[in-house]
Motif scaffolding. Structure first.
Motif, PDB file in Angstrom:
ATOM      1  N   VAL A   1     -29.812 -12.886  15.680  1.00 30.46           N
ATOM      2  CA  VAL A   1     -29.346 -14.148  16.261  1.00 30.46           C
ATOM      3  C   VAL A   1     -29.898 -15.349  15.502  1.00 30.46           C
ATOM      4  CG1 VAL A   1     -28.991 -13.200  18.564  1.00 30.46           C
ATOM      5  CG2 VAL A   1     -31.230 -14.122  17.941  1.00 30.46           C
ATOM      6  N   THR A   2     -30.745 -15.114  14.550  1.00 28.98           N
ATOM      7  CA  THR A   2     -31.217 -16.169  13.661  1.00 28.98           C
ATOM      8  C   THR A   2     -31.181 -15.638  12.239  1.00 28.98           C
ATOM      9  OG1 THR A   2     -32.986 -17.778  13.251  1.00 28.98           O
ATOM     10  CG2 THR A   2     -33.668 -15.513  13.776  1.00 28.98           C
TER      11      THR A   2
ATOM     12  N   ASP B   1     -25.400 -14.018  13.871  1.00 29.90           N
ATOM     13  CA  ASP B   1     -24.672 -14.704  14.931  1.00 29.90           C
ATOM     14  C   ASP B   1     -24.404 -16.139  14.496  1.00 29.90           C
ATOM     15  OD1 ASP B   1     -24.315 -16.179  17.639  1.00 29.90           O
ATOM     16  OD2 ASP B   1     -24.293 -14.054  18.175  1.00 29.90           O
ATOM     17  N   GLU B   2     -23.262 -16.675  14.890  1.00 32.20           N
ATOM     18  CA  GLU B   2     -22.903 -18.032  14.490  1.00 32.20           C
ATOM     19  C   GLU B   2     -23.960 -19.057  14.910  1.00 32.20           C
ATOM     20  OE1 GLU B   2     -19.349 -21.389  14.960  1.00 32.20           O
ATOM     21  OE2 GLU B   2     -19.023 -19.364  15.751  1.00 32.20           O
ATOM     22  N   VAL B   3     -24.656 -18.796  16.015  1.00 30.81           N
ATOM     23  CA  VAL B   3     -25.680 -19.741  16.466  1.00 30.81           C
ATOM     24  C   VAL B   3     -26.742 -19.979  15.394  1.00 30.81           C
ATOM     25  CG1 VAL B   3     -27.180 -18.000  17.543  1.00 30.81           C
ATOM     26  CG2 VAL B   3     -27.180 -20.343  18.411  1.00 30.81           C
ATOM     27  N   ALA B   4     -26.959 -18.975  14.529  1.00 29.50           N
ATOM     28  CA  ALA B   4     -27.963 -19.112  13.469  1.00 29.50           C
ATOM     29  C   ALA B   4     -27.612 -20.228  12.492  1.00 29.50           C
ATOM     30  CB  ALA B   4     -28.109 -17.795  12.710  1.00 29.50           C
TER      31      ALA B   4
ATOM     32  N   HIS C   1     -26.197 -23.139  13.356  1.00 24.89           N
ATOM     33  CA  HIS C   1     -26.136 -24.452  13.998  1.00 24.89           C
ATOM     34  C   HIS C   1     -27.439 -24.912  14.640  1.00 24.89           C
ATOM     35  CE1 HIS C   1     -21.862 -24.369  13.248  1.00 24.89           C
ATOM     36  NE2 HIS C   1     -21.732 -23.244  13.924  1.00 24.89           N
ATOM     37  N   ARG C   2     -28.299 -23.978  15.031  1.00 30.55           N
ATOM     38  CA  ARG C   2     -29.553 -24.400  15.645  1.00 30.55           C
ATOM     39  C   ARG C   2     -30.432 -25.040  14.569  1.00 30.55           C
ATOM     40  NH1 ARG C   2     -31.804 -23.344  20.332  1.00 30.55           N
ATOM     41  NH2 ARG C   2     -30.367 -21.627  20.762  1.00 30.55           N
TER      42      ARG C   2
ATOM     43  N   TYR D   1     -18.579 -17.301  17.496  1.00 33.71           N
ATOM     44  CA  TYR D   1     -18.545 -17.462  18.948  1.00 33.71           C
ATOM     45  C   TYR D   1     -17.271 -16.859  19.531  1.00 33.71           C
ATOM     46  CZ  TYR D   1     -22.225 -21.015  18.349  1.00 33.71           C
ATOM     47  OH  TYR D   1     -23.378 -21.682  18.043  1.00 33.71           O
TER      48      TYR D   1
END
Length: 247
Positions: free
Chosen positions: A79-80, A134-137, A139-140, A171
């Protein structure tokens, strides 16, 4: 020689030397050469350094680290940004956020250990690496916009290596089996496979064949849901542009 005297000669923290002496901290790069010079031991500490490096990780992670070092194929979902792909600034930000009460010396030890593993990506005959992020990686803002710009740029560069494949799980893929943590599959030279599942505070190495087969099936589903490597690079580039415009 007293520890205080040695610390003064090396221009080194006495407290940090004490932790190294009692094996609470790993020796940093360059210390072995300095110790050989001080004691006139003609390479003794340099020779011992690789053995000390092998003990840098806690027992609960050691089997995973040993399998990872031997593996011919690494496949992971995270996730990162995974440690093997992290820039120094990104890695330091992750380590500090994961243990905000750690001392600077402790963070330095962990950062050195993490970055040293990245040499495996560039060896003479490197293993194959398949990363699903994961796409969140993307943008955070870990470490802030400048750190993220450098990290996303590094991902694009690393994704061009022939032995590295990077996919992004968008996502739009919706819910999936690994939303609670990360999953790694390691194929060893014997062709046997072990799996490693990790949460924020714990990890489990799985070598039961049936359990590993289940994890393989779950990983293959993630791979099918992820963007192609080419489309993943486009998404990473788009995220990079977003940080270019950030203050």
């Amino acid at each position: 020689m007293s520890l205080a005297r040695l610390a003064a000669i090396l221009n080194f923290s006495k407290a940090h030397l004490s932790r190294i002496e009692t094996a609470e901290s790993a020796p940093p790069r360059g210390l072995s050469e300095k110790l050989d010079a001080v004691f006139g031991t003609e390479g003794l500490f340099i020779g011992l350094y690789p053995l000390a490096r092998a003990q840098e990780f806690p027992d609960k992670y050691r089997r995973f680290m040993e399998a990872s070092a031997a593996a011919a194929l690494h496949e992971s979902y995270t996730v990162t940004v995974p440690g093997l792909l992290q820039t120094p600034a990104f890695a330091e930000a992750i380590l500090r956020s994961g243990d905000p009460f750690a001392t600077d010396d402790e963070i330095t030890d962990r950062l050195t250990a993490r970055l040293s593993r990245q040499g495996r990506l560039h060896g003479i005959a490197p293993a194959r690496y398949w990363f699903i992020l994961d796409e969140v990686a993307l943008h955070r803002p870990v470490g802030g916009p400048p750190t993220m710009r450098d990290q996303l740029s590094a991902l694009l560069t690393l994704g061009d290596l022939r032995q590295v494949t990077i996919q992004v799980l968008p996502y739009s893929a919706g819910e999936h089996s690994e939303m609670g943590g990360s999953l790694t599959l390691l194929t060893l030279p014997s062709r046997s496979v072990v799996a490693y599942e990790e949460g924020s505070r714990s990890g489990t190495l799985i070598d039961d064949p049936d359990e590993v087969t289940t994890r393989r099936a779950l990983y293959d589903l993630l791979r099918a849901q992820a963007l192609s490597p080419k489309d993943s690079a486009v998404m990473i580039s788009s995220a990079l542009e977003g940080f270019d415009h950030a203050s």
